[in-house]
Design a protein around this motif. Structure first.
Motif, PDB file in Angstrom:
ATOM      1  N   ALA A  20      15.898  -6.208   4.107  1.00  4.73           N
ATOM      2  CA  ALA A  20      16.229  -7.550   3.627  1.00  4.73           C
ATOM      3  C   ALA A  20      17.731  -7.814   3.673  1.00  4.73           C
ATOM      4  CB  ALA A  20      15.715  -7.732   2.210  1.00  4.73           C
ATOM      5  N   GLY A  21      18.504  -6.806   4.051  1.00  2.00           N
ATOM      6  CA  GLY A  21      19.946  -6.974   4.131  1.00  2.00           C
ATOM      7  C   GLY A  21      20.650  -6.875   2.789  1.00  2.00           C
ATOM      8  N   VAL A  22      20.012  -6.224   1.831  1.00  2.00           N
ATOM      9  CA  VAL A  22      20.568  -6.094   0.493  1.00  2.00           C
ATOM     10  C   VAL A  22      21.210  -4.721   0.344  1.00  2.00           C
ATOM     11  CG1 VAL A  22      20.004  -6.058  -1.974  1.00  2.00           C
ATOM     12  CG2 VAL A  22      18.828  -7.643  -0.450  1.00  2.00           C
ATOM     13  N   GLU A  23      22.372  -4.690  -0.292  1.00  7.39           N
ATOM     14  CA  GLU A  23      23.039  -3.413  -0.547  1.00  7.39           C
ATOM     15  C   GLU A  23      22.290  -2.684  -1.661  1.00  7.39           C
ATOM     16  OE1 GLU A  23      27.324  -1.855  -2.198  1.00  7.39           O
ATOM     17  OE2 GLU A  23      27.262  -3.724  -1.063  1.00  7.39           O
ATOM     18  N   VAL A  24      21.991  -1.418  -1.435  1.00  7.96           N
ATOM     19  CA  VAL A  24      21.216  -0.622  -2.387  1.00  7.96           C
ATOM     20  C   VAL A  24      22.121  -0.141  -3.514  1.00  7.96           C
ATOM     21  CG1 VAL A  24      19.778   1.435  -2.660  1.00  7.96           C
ATOM     22  CG2 VAL A  24      19.658   0.102  -0.547  1.00  7.96           C
ATOM     23  N   ASN A  25      21.682  -0.389  -4.754  1.00  9.93           N
ATOM     24  CA  ASN A  25      22.364   0.110  -5.939  1.00  9.93           C
ATOM     25  C   ASN A  25      21.698   1.437  -6.312  1.00  9.93           C
ATOM     26  OD1 ASN A  25      23.285   0.695  -8.524  1.00  9.93           O
ATOM     27  ND2 ASN A  25      23.230  -1.441  -9.202  1.00  9.93           N
ATOM     28  N   GLU A  26      22.323   2.529  -5.937  1.00  6.86           N
ATOM     29  CA  GLU A  26      21.722   3.860  -6.130  1.00  6.86           C
ATOM     30  C   GLU A  26      21.422   4.151  -7.594  1.00  6.86           C
ATOM     31  OE1 GLU A  26      20.639   6.040  -3.893  1.00  6.86           O
ATOM     32  OE2 GLU A  26      21.341   4.912  -2.161  1.00  6.86           O
ATOM     33  N   GLU A  27      22.321   3.722  -8.479  1.00  2.44           N
ATOM     34  CA  GLU A  27      22.125   3.990  -9.909  1.00  2.44           C
ATOM     35  C   GLU A  27      20.886   3.271 -10.437  1.00  2.44           C
ATOM     36  OE1 GLU A  27      24.422   2.954 -14.059  1.00  2.44           O
ATOM     37  OE2 GLU A  27      25.647   3.416 -12.301  1.00  2.44           O
ATOM     38  N   ALA A  28      20.740   2.001 -10.083  1.00  3.95           N
ATOM     39  CA  ALA A  28      19.574   1.238 -10.526  1.00  3.95           C
ATOM     40  C   ALA A  28      18.292   1.778  -9.906  1.00  3.95           C
ATOM     41  CB  ALA A  28      19.753  -0.233 -10.179  1.00  3.95           C
ATOM     42  N   LEU A  29      18.380   2.204  -8.649  1.00  5.88           N
ATOM     43  CA  LEU A  29      17.217   2.752  -7.965  1.00  5.88           C
ATOM     44  C   LEU A  29      16.764   4.061  -8.609  1.00  5.88           C
ATOM     45  CD1 LEU A  29      15.214   2.506  -5.643  1.00  5.88           C
ATOM     46  CD2 LEU A  29      16.873   3.664  -4.190  1.00  5.88           C
ATOM     47  N   THR A  30      17.718   4.913  -8.944  1.00  7.55           N
ATOM     48  CA  THR A  30      17.393   6.184  -9.592  1.00  7.55           C
ATOM     49  C   THR A  30      16.763   5.948 -10.958  1.00  7.55           C
ATOM     50  OG1 THR A  30      19.227   7.243  -8.445  1.00  7.55           O
ATOM     51  CG2 THR A  30      18.361   8.389 -10.372  1.00  7.55           C
ATOM     52  N   LYS A  31      17.311   5.000 -11.712  1.00 10.60           N
ATOM     53  CA  LYS A  31      16.767   4.691 -13.037  1.00 10.60           C
ATOM     54  C   LYS A  31      15.353   4.143 -12.920  1.00 10.60           C
ATOM     55  CE  LYS A  31      17.775   2.080 -17.273  1.00 10.60           C
ATOM     56  NZ  LYS A  31      16.578   2.534 -17.859  1.00 10.60           N
ATOM     57  N   LEU A  32      15.134   3.229 -11.968  1.00 11.88           N
ATOM     58  CA  LEU A  32      13.809   2.643 -11.787  1.00 11.88           C
ATOM     59  C   LEU A  32      12.782   3.698 -11.416  1.00 11.88           C
ATOM     60  CD1 LEU A  32      11.870   0.221 -11.520  1.00 11.88           C
ATOM     61  CD2 LEU A  32      12.642   0.017  -9.154  1.00 11.88           C
ATOM     62  N   THR A  33      13.097   4.516 -10.427  1.00 12.97           N
ATOM     63  CA  THR A  33      12.120   5.530 -10.005  1.00 12.97           C
ATOM     64  C   THR A  33      11.877   6.547 -11.114  1.00 12.97           C
ATOM     65  OG1 THR A  33      13.885   6.742  -8.876  1.00 12.97           O
ATOM     66  CG2 THR A  33      12.531   5.265  -7.536  1.00 12.97           C
ATOM     67  N   GLY A  34      12.895   6.845 -11.913  1.00 14.15           N
ATOM     68  CA  GLY A  34      12.711   7.752 -13.050  1.00 14.15           C
ATOM     69  C   GLY A  34      11.824   7.135 -14.121  1.00 14.15           C
ATOM     70  N   ASP A  35      12.036   5.842 -14.394  1.00 11.74           N
ATOM     71  CA  ASP A  35      11.215   5.154 -15.397  1.00 11.74           C
ATOM     72  C   ASP A  35       9.769   4.985 -14.949  1.00 11.74           C
ATOM     73  OD1 ASP A  35      13.426   4.924 -17.031  1.00 11.74           O
ATOM     74  OD2 ASP A  35      13.803   2.805 -16.562  1.00 11.74           O
ATOM     75  N   MET A  36       9.555   4.852 -13.649  1.00  9.90           N
ATOM     76  CA  MET A  36       8.204   4.631 -13.132  1.00  9.90           C
ATOM     77  C   MET A  36       7.445   5.925 -12.856  1.00  9.90           C
ATOM     78  SD  MET A  36       7.545   1.415 -13.007  1.00  9.90           S
ATOM     79  CE  MET A  36       6.073   1.498 -12.023  1.00  9.90           C
ATOM     80  N   ASP A  37       8.130   7.048 -12.917  1.00  7.27           N
ATOM     81  CA  ASP A  37       7.506   8.334 -12.599  1.00  7.27           C
ATOM     82  C   ASP A  37       6.314   8.609 -13.510  1.00  7.27           C
ATOM     83  OD1 ASP A  37       7.284  10.733 -11.147  1.00  7.27           O
ATOM     84  OD2 ASP A  37       8.360  11.827 -12.727  1.00  7.27           O
ATOM     85  N   GLY A  38       5.148   8.762 -12.906  1.00  4.37           N
ATOM     86  CA  GLY A  38       3.933   9.098 -13.650  1.00  4.37           C
ATOM     87  C   GLY A  38       3.267   7.903 -14.316  1.00  4.37           C
ATOM     88  N   LYS A  39       3.727   6.704 -14.056  1.00  2.90           N
ATOM     89  CA  LYS A  39       3.133   5.517 -14.679  1.00  2.90           C
ATOM     90  C   LYS A  39       2.413   4.684 -13.631  1.00  2.90           C
ATOM     91  CE  LYS A  39       6.642   5.364 -18.242  1.00  2.90           C
ATOM     92  NZ  LYS A  39       7.807   4.669 -18.773  1.00  2.90           N
ATOM     93  N   ASP A  40       1.336   4.050 -14.068  1.00  2.00           N
ATOM     94  CA  ASP A  40       0.559   3.187 -13.193  1.00  2.00           C
ATOM     95  C   ASP A  40       1.093   1.759 -13.308  1.00  2.00           C
ATOM     96  OD1 ASP A  40      -2.609   1.616 -13.229  1.00  2.00           O
ATOM     97  OD2 ASP A  40      -1.614   2.438 -11.465  1.00  2.00           O
ATOM     98  N   GLY A  56       0.791  -1.227   0.000  1.00  2.12           N
ATOM     99  CA  GLY A  56       0.000   0.000   0.000  1.00  2.12           C
ATOM    100  C   GLY A  56       0.818   1.269   0.000  1.00  2.12           C
ATOM    101  N   GLN A  57       2.131   1.157  -0.217  1.00  2.41           N
ATOM    102  CA  GLN A  57       2.978   2.341  -0.269  1.00  2.41           C
ATOM    103  C   GLN A  57       3.060   2.851  -1.703  1.00  2.41           C
ATOM    104  OE1 GLN A  57       6.669   1.049   1.418  1.00  2.41           O
ATOM    105  NE2 GLN A  57       5.874   1.069   3.511  1.00  2.41           N
ATOM    106  N   GLY A  58       3.627   4.051  -1.844  1.00  2.76           N
ATOM    107  CA  GLY A  58       3.723   4.669  -3.157  1.00  2.76           C
ATOM    108  C   GLY A  58       4.850   4.136  -4.014  1.00  2.76           C
ATOM    109  N   GLY A  59       5.900   3.618  -3.398  1.00  2.00           N
ATOM    110  CA  GLY A  59       7.027   3.108  -4.164  1.00  2.00           C
ATOM    111  C   GLY A  59       8.090   4.161  -4.417  1.00  2.00           C
ATOM    112  N   SER A  60       8.254   5.085  -3.467  1.00  2.00           N
ATOM    113  CA  SER A  60       9.285   6.109  -3.613  1.00  2.00           C
ATOM    114  C   SER A  60      10.655   5.479  -3.412  1.00  2.00           C
ATOM    115  CB  SER A  60       9.077   7.223  -2.582  1.00  2.00           C
ATOM    116  OG  SER A  60       9.329   6.734  -1.277  1.00  2.00           O
ATOM    117  N   ALA A  61      11.699   6.217  -3.766  1.00  2.00           N
ATOM    118  CA  ALA A  61      13.065   5.723  -3.623  1.00  2.00           C
ATOM    119  C   ALA A  61      13.371   5.390  -2.162  1.00  2.00           C
ATOM    120  CB  ALA A  61      14.059   6.752  -4.161  1.00  2.00           C
ATOM    121  N   ASP A  62      12.892   6.222  -1.233  1.00  2.00           N
ATOM    122  CA  ASP A  62      13.140   5.969   0.186  1.00  2.00           C
ATOM    123  C   ASP A  62      12.433   4.703   0.667  1.00  2.00           C
ATOM    124  OD1 ASP A  62      14.779   8.183   0.448  1.00  2.00           O
ATOM    125  OD2 ASP A  62      13.115   9.517   1.034  1.00  2.00           O
TER     126      ASP A  62
END
Length: 121
Positions: free
Chosen positions: A29-49, A14-20
């Motif tokens: 989950a103990g996973v190291e965050v890949n900032e580059e992949a995260l930025t690309k994903l949130t940019g690609d998902m911006d404004g899409k359902d 039920g969350q929005g799916g923001s980068a944070d």
């Protein structure tokens, strides 16, 4: 790819799916965050359902062939004509007689005697 899974978990929760929010799921989950992949994903998902994207993807993937057509049958066996003699008579398989159980008195599903008597139940 793990970032997409974290995004889907956020959406299911039920969350929005923001980068944070995605970072929080990954860190939990103990996973190291890949900032580059995260930025690309949130940019690609911006404004899409997400639901529309999943429906469009399901529509595209329905035409992708998965697996083969079952393959051909096995090759035929050779005949015994070249073996120098008449064909051998087929062997009859011996059938083993199955032991018959006497269930007239019932049966305890836990392996004890029928009628209980001394069981835990």
């Amino acid at each position: 790819m793990i970032e997409v899974a974290a995004l889907l978990l956020c959406k299911l929760g039920g969350q929005g799916g923001s980068a944070d929010e995605i970072k929080a799921v990954l860190e939990a989950a103990g996973v190291e965050v890949n900032e580059e992949a995260l930025t690309k994903l949130t940019g690609d998902m911006d404004g899409k359902d997400l639901n529309e994207l999943l429906a469009a993807g399901a529509e595209k993937i329905k035409d992708v062939p998965f697996g083969g057509g079952g393959g051909g049958g096995g090759g035929g066996g050779g005949d015994d004509a070249g073996a120098g003699g008449a064909a051998a008579a087929p062997k009859e398989e011996e059938k083993e007689e199955e032991e018959e159980l006497d269930l007239a008195g019932g049966m305890d599903m836990f392996g004890g005697e029928a009628g209980g008597g001394g069981g835990d139940y």
